[in-house]
Design an enzyme around this catalytic site. Structure first.
Site, PDB file in Angstrom:
ATOM      1  N   LYS A 116      12.442 -10.543   8.884  1.00  0.00           N
ATOM      2  CA  LYS A 116      13.528  -9.657   9.313  1.00  0.00           C
ATOM      3  C   LYS A 116      14.187  -8.908   8.147  1.00  0.00           C
ATOM      4  O   LYS A 116      14.622  -7.770   8.319  1.00  0.00           O
ATOM      5  CB  LYS A 116      14.591 -10.458  10.076  1.00  0.00           C
ATOM      6  CG  LYS A 116      14.118 -10.989  11.427  1.00  0.00           C
ATOM      7  CD  LYS A 116      15.255 -11.705  12.144  1.00  0.00           C
ATOM      8  CE  LYS A 116      14.762 -12.646  13.229  1.00  0.00           C
ATOM      9  NZ  LYS A 116      14.240 -11.987  14.424  1.00  0.00           N
ATOM     10  N   GLU A 275      13.727  -3.308  18.449  1.00  0.00           N
ATOM     11  CA  GLU A 275      14.921  -3.883  19.057  1.00  0.00           C
ATOM     12  C   GLU A 275      16.166  -3.416  18.304  1.00  0.00           C
ATOM     13  O   GLU A 275      16.218  -3.466  17.081  1.00  0.00           O
ATOM     14  CB  GLU A 275      14.845  -5.415  19.043  1.00  0.00           C
ATOM     15  CG  GLU A 275      13.716  -5.964  19.896  1.00  0.00           C
ATOM     16  CD  GLU A 275      13.784  -7.476  20.099  1.00  0.00           C
ATOM     17  OE1 GLU A 275      13.291  -7.941  21.140  1.00  0.00           O
ATOM     18  OE2 GLU A 275      14.316  -8.186  19.209  1.00  0.00           O
ATOM     19  N   ARG A 297       3.799  -6.246  19.015  1.00  0.00           N
ATOM     20  CA  ARG A 297       2.926  -6.762  20.080  1.00  0.00           C
ATOM     21  C   ARG A 297       3.419  -6.220  21.403  1.00  0.00           C
ATOM     22  O   ARG A 297       4.421  -5.523  21.463  1.00  0.00           O
ATOM     23  CB  ARG A 297       3.035  -8.286  20.112  1.00  0.00           C
ATOM     24  CG  ARG A 297       4.502  -8.719  20.253  1.00  0.00           C
ATOM     25  CD  ARG A 297       4.654 -10.194  20.526  1.00  0.00           C
ATOM     26  NE  ARG A 297       6.000 -10.668  20.224  1.00  0.00           N
ATOM     27  CZ  ARG A 297       7.025 -10.625  21.068  1.00  0.00           C
ATOM     28  NH1 ARG A 297       6.880 -10.106  22.270  1.00  0.00           N
ATOM     29  NH2 ARG A 297       8.203 -11.079  20.721  1.00  0.00           N
TER      30      ARG A 297
HETATM   31  P1  ADP Z   1      14.569 -13.023  17.666  1.00  0.00           P
HETATM   32  O1  ADP Z   1      13.534 -12.796  16.614  1.00  0.00           O
HETATM   33  O2  ADP Z   1      14.839 -14.460  17.878  1.00  0.00           O
HETATM   34  O3  ADP Z   1      14.267 -12.245  18.893  1.00  0.00           O
HETATM   35  P2  ADP Z   1      16.689 -11.077  17.121  1.00  0.00           P
HETATM   36  O4  ADP Z   1      17.082 -10.643  15.772  1.00  0.00           O
HETATM   37  O5  ADP Z   1      15.883 -10.120  17.931  1.00  0.00           O
HETATM   38  O6  ADP Z   1      15.934 -12.470  17.005  1.00  0.00           O
HETATM   39  O7  ADP Z   1      17.998 -11.461  17.931  1.00  0.00           O
HETATM   40  C1  ADP Z   1      17.928 -12.110  19.184  1.00  0.00           C
HETATM   41  C2  ADP Z   1      19.223 -11.908  19.958  1.00  0.00           C
HETATM   42  O8  ADP Z   1      20.356 -12.372  19.223  1.00  0.00           O
HETATM   43  C3  ADP Z   1      19.557 -10.466  20.254  1.00  0.00           C
HETATM   44  O9  ADP Z   1      18.890  -9.995  21.403  1.00  0.00           O
HETATM   45  C4  ADP Z   1      21.065 -10.512  20.423  1.00  0.00           C
HETATM   46  O10 ADP Z   1      21.408 -11.011  21.700  1.00  0.00           O
HETATM   47  C5  ADP Z   1      21.492 -11.536  19.406  1.00  0.00           C
HETATM   48  N1  ADP Z   1      21.870 -10.888  18.138  1.00  0.00           N
HETATM   49  C6  ADP Z   1      21.041 -10.610  17.115  1.00  0.00           C
HETATM   50  N2  ADP Z   1      21.694 -10.003  16.108  1.00  0.00           N
HETATM   51  C7  ADP Z   1      22.994  -9.899  16.488  1.00  0.00           C
HETATM   52  C8  ADP Z   1      24.180  -9.379  15.894  1.00  0.00           C
HETATM   53  N3  ADP Z   1      24.163  -8.871  14.670  1.00  0.00           N
HETATM   54  N4  ADP Z   1      25.335  -9.423  16.597  1.00  0.00           N
HETATM   55  C9  ADP Z   1      25.358  -9.962  17.836  1.00  0.00           C
HETATM   56  N5  ADP Z   1      24.287 -10.477  18.451  1.00  0.00           N
HETATM   57  C10 ADP Z   1      23.103 -10.453  17.801  1.00  0.00           C
HETATM   58  P1  ADP Z   2      10.305 -11.205  23.978  1.00  0.00           P
HETATM   59  O1  ADP Z   2      11.199 -10.585  22.962  1.00  0.00           O
HETATM   60  O2  ADP Z   2       9.221 -10.311  24.498  1.00  0.00           O
HETATM   61  O3  ADP Z   2      11.016 -11.947  25.053  1.00  0.00           O
HETATM   62  P2  ADP Z   2      10.014 -13.538  22.337  1.00  0.00           P
HETATM   63  O4  ADP Z   2       9.902 -13.207  20.893  1.00  0.00           O
HETATM   64  O5  ADP Z   2      11.269 -14.083  22.875  1.00  0.00           O
HETATM   65  O6  ADP Z   2       9.483 -12.293  23.224  1.00  0.00           O
HETATM   66  O7  ADP Z   2       8.840 -14.549  22.569  1.00  0.00           O
HETATM   67  C1  ADP Z   2       8.014 -14.587  23.685  1.00  0.00           C
HETATM   68  C2  ADP Z   2       8.112 -15.957  24.317  1.00  0.00           C
HETATM   69  O8  ADP Z   2       7.026 -16.153  25.168  1.00  0.00           O
HETATM   70  C3  ADP Z   2       8.086 -17.105  23.333  1.00  0.00           C
HETATM   71  O9  ADP Z   2       9.187 -17.915  23.610  1.00  0.00           O
HETATM   72  C4  ADP Z   2       6.808 -17.869  23.622  1.00  0.00           C
HETATM   73  O10 ADP Z   2       7.005 -19.261  23.551  1.00  0.00           O
HETATM   74  C5  ADP Z   2       6.519 -17.461  25.019  1.00  0.00           C
HETATM   75  N1  ADP Z   2       5.114 -17.397  25.337  1.00  0.00           N
HETATM   76  C6  ADP Z   2       4.098 -17.135  24.523  1.00  0.00           C
HETATM   77  N2  ADP Z   2       2.955 -17.080  25.169  1.00  0.00           N
HETATM   78  C7  ADP Z   2       3.229 -17.325  26.465  1.00  0.00           C
HETATM   79  C8  ADP Z   2       2.459 -17.394  27.671  1.00  0.00           C
HETATM   80  N3  ADP Z   2       1.163 -17.179  27.679  1.00  0.00           N
HETATM   81  N4  ADP Z   2       3.071 -17.643  28.831  1.00  0.00           N
HETATM   82  C9  ADP Z   2       4.403 -17.828  28.870  1.00  0.00           C
HETATM   83  N5  ADP Z   2       5.170 -17.766  27.763  1.00  0.00           N
HETATM   84  C10 ADP Z   2       4.602 -17.526  26.581  1.00  0.00           C
HETATM   85 MG    MG Z   3      14.158 -10.244  19.080  1.00  0.00          MG
END
Ligand code: ADP
Ligand code: ADP
Ligand code: MG
Length: 626
Positions: A116, A275, A297
């Site tokens: 990140k 995002e 992806r």
């Molecule tokens: P991940 O890799 O786990 O998806 P993200 O960086 O995309 O991590 O953040 C996941 C979620 O956490 C976001 O969809 C949002 O709800 C919350 N989040 C992330 N960054 C912030 C921020 N700076 N302030 C408030 N909420 C945040």
């Molecule tokens: P998104 O931002 O698209 O929601 P995430 O980064 O939260 O994606 O991650 C995708 C999630 O899907 C992960 O929590 C992973 O454990 C889950 N996952 C991966 N492969 C599968 C699968 N084949 N079926 C259901 N869930 C899956």
């Molecule tokens: Mg995310």
């Protein structure tokens, strides 16, 4: 075009990819673990290769086995789906080194976006607005604390290698920083093997807005508009929609342009998602939307974009991987209507969202929705993987239409005995703030209990369930059960309404304007399954004198309620006659005798005196006499 494709994934996404491959005339190869030997994705593919034991580490995460499977079956390309190896640059490189086509971006793009902090630096350089914060090399606790103080609380500590909502800690005051940092680093070390963190300003009233982007190998990049994924629980998406409500043309233009710029900075080829986090305390404004991360992806929620644009994103992925240019130019893409997706999970919201594993004895999907699933009736939700049952996606002219269709479908869905979050989703979609598009990522947490507890169906619904069940409609009390809970309800005077029967389903005539329940017959013992606002209940008449449960069916006597076995009156192999007492169950502080449904022989005896049993547990099976 690619002729044959191996799908390095399981569940709904494997089935989803197979569907498009088939449409394009591409031969498909599935891979599977022990637990998935008879899974739907295995049966849907043209060929399938066993790659190891049930834990993902021994199968779906073992790159060499997957590549070997592709070689062995002559597959030309590998699609990684999402999760598992989809964002693993080393795996993508190994696929290419083996002479196979990787359906995804260049490994260098994956690497550039994998951490990140590096991704945010790249975006900063490309003049994409990023969330304010600290991305420095100096990871000493003193420096991190000083940076947090400078940024101003609340702040969010994020593991740079984090994902799936893990490795994040919100800190509201300087005094809490040190502990939060230590706990975040512990989680990051165990989940991602990397303790590096970054610090971000915690955005208040945050909305998660993301943009679908697509690039090809000819230098074209387009966006396919935005999605709103603000309905989250513990930073994980629950409901997603497209387009984002309240997004005006100027804000949309700004965020989509920023996304294309970001994709360009990453030399992006294939499907990706940028995002953003928006400060929505005063609506959505272009200058209050910041880059958060890029997912290199296909995203779980891609179907809502497909619904509003009419594009099959998996088809685009396969065309781009085959070297074709993007099928459409930016000006040929537009938004049509509104789409919503709900993630249906096998879990119990009332019990802290504990996964609910086991066999899906009954699984009946509704009809308004596009249903993306990897299971069917008879499949098992295993403890080894994500307990997703399906994604339900509806599309309407307006947001209201899409919500109404999805709610209607959730109230129709029948799943038994595995518990799901359907009732929770049903209530969330009915929430007044959600409907008014007053969204932010804290909404679910703020609602607390009200979203978590499934209400019991009313007396009229129960009466009708028994009436339909053909069981004694004069019964005074009902036994209602789900999971570990059981209820005994007294009958209230209820007017009987007309019923219309189609197949095994019964819908009540809604002339009285009430929300109708739906009924489904239990396939094993003929009990009534009552579906009410997304939750499925088992209903039987309580005849304490005469014995409960034990309708005919296939002779399986299932526990009508959770309870304790008081006594077992028969032994295996014993001949029994209809109405003979088989065992006594104590449930809700009362004893109930369970009786033989017909003349026959005790084929299976699974009950032992003193044992605690769950609702629906098989206690005895009687084989019918010839
Ligand atoms: P991940 O890799 O786990 O998806 P993200 O960086 O995309 O991590 O953040 C996941 C979620 O956490 C976001 O969809 C949002 O709800 C919350 N989040 C992330 N960054 C912030 C921020 N700076 N302030 C408030 N909420 C945040
Ligand atoms: P998104 O931002 O698209 O929601 P995430 O980064 O939260 O994606 O991650 C995708 C999630 O899907 C992960 O929590 C992973 O454990 C889950 N996952 C991966 N492969 C599968 C699968 N084949 N079926 C259901 N869930 C899956
Ligand atoms: Mg995310």
């Amino acid at each position: 075009m690619i002729q044959s494709l191996l799908i390095a994934n399981r569940g709904e996404i494997a089935c989803r990819i197979i569907r498009t491959a088939r449409k394009l005339g591409i031969r498909t190869v599935a891979v599977y673990s022990d637990a998935d030997a008879s899974a739907l994705h295995v049966r849907s593919a043209d060929e399938a290769v066993h790659i190891g034991a049930s834990p993902a580490r021994e199968s779906y995460l073992v790159g060499e086995r997957i590549i070997a499977a592709a070689k062995q079956t002559g597959a030309q390309a590998i699609h990684p789906g999402y999760g598992f190896l989809s964002e693993n640059a080393e795996f993508a490189e190994a696929v290419q080194a083996a002479g196979l086509i990787w359906v995804g971006p260049d490994p260098d793009s994956i690497r550039a976006m994998g951490l990140k902090d590096a991704a945010k630096k790249l975006m900063q350089d490309a003049r994409v607005p990023v969330t304010p914060g600290y991305l420095g090399e100096d990871q000493s606790p003193e420096r991190l604390q000083a940076e947090a103080d400078r940024i101003g609380y609340p702040v969010l500590i994020k593991a740079v290698a984090g994902g799936g909502g893990k490795g994040m800690r919100r800190v509201d005051a300087a005094a809490d920083f040190a502990d939060a940092l230590a706990s975040c680093q512990r989680e990051a070390a165990s989940s991602f093997g990397n303790t590096q963190v970054l610090i971000e300003k915690y955005i208040l009233a945050p909305r998660h807005i993301e943009v679908q982007v697509f690039g090809d190998s000819h230098g074209n990049i387009v966006h396919l508009f935005e999605r709103d994924c603000s309905m989250q629980r513990r930073h994980q998406k629950v409901i997603e929609e497209a387009p984002a409500p309240g997004m005006d043309k100027a804000a949309r233009f700004a965020v989509c342009e920023a996304a294309v710029k970001a994709a360009r900075a990453a030399n992006y080829v294939g499907a990706g998602t940028i995002e953003f986090i928006a400060d929505a305390s005063h609506g959505l404004h272009a200058d209050r939307i910041w880059f958060m991360e890029m997912n290199t992806r296909l995203q779980v929620e891609h179907p809502v974009t497909e619904a509003i644009t009419g594009v099959d994103l998996v088809e685009w992925q396969l065309r781009v991987a085959s070297g074709e240019p993007l099928p459409l130019r930016q000006e040929e893409l537009s938004i049509n209507g509104h789409a919503i997706e709900a993630r249906l999970y096998a879990e119990d919201p009332a019990k802290g969202f504990l996964p609910s594993t086991g066999k899906l004895e009954v699984l009946d999907f509704p009809t308004n929705s596009r249903v993306d699933t990897g299971v069917e009736a008879g499949s098992t939700i295993s403890p080894f993987y994500d307990p997703m049952v399906a994604k339900l996606i509806t599309h309407g002219d307006t947001r209201e239409d899409a919500i109404a269709l999805l709610r209607a479908d959730l109230s129709y869905l029948t799943v038994w005995p595995v518990r799901t979050n359907a009732g929770f989703l049903f209530r969330l979609l009915g929430d007044s703030d959600f409907r008014a598009a007053q969204l932010d990522t804290g909404l679910i947490e703020r609602r607390g209990e009200t979203l978590l507890i499934d209400p019991l169906p009313g007396a009229a619904d129960l009466t009708h369930a028994l009436y339909w069940l053909d069981s004694d409609p004069s019964a005074e009390t009902y036994l209602i059960a789900r999971g570990l809970e059981g209820f005994r309800l007294n009958r209230a005077p209820a007017t009987q309404r007309a019923v219309s029967v189609s197949g095994t389903r019964v819908a009540f005539d809604a002339t009285e304007g009430e929300l109708s329940s739906h009924f489904f017959r239990h396939p094993r013992d003929g009990a009534a399954l009552l579906v009410f606002e997304g939750a499925t209940f088992r209903v039987t008449a309580d005849r304490t004198e005469g014995g409960a449960g034990g309708a005919a069916g296939d002779g399986a006597i299932l526990a009508p309620m959770p309870g304790r076995i008081v006594s077992v009156e028969v032994s295996e192999g014993q001949a029994v006659t209809a109405g003979q007492k088989l065992l006594v169950l104590e449930a809700m502080k009362m004893e109930q005798a369970l009786l033989a449904p017909f003349d026959g022989v005790v084929e299976t005896l699974a009950a032992t005196p003193g044992a605690q049993v769950q609702v629906d547990a098989l206690l005895v099976k009687v084989a019918k006499a010839e």
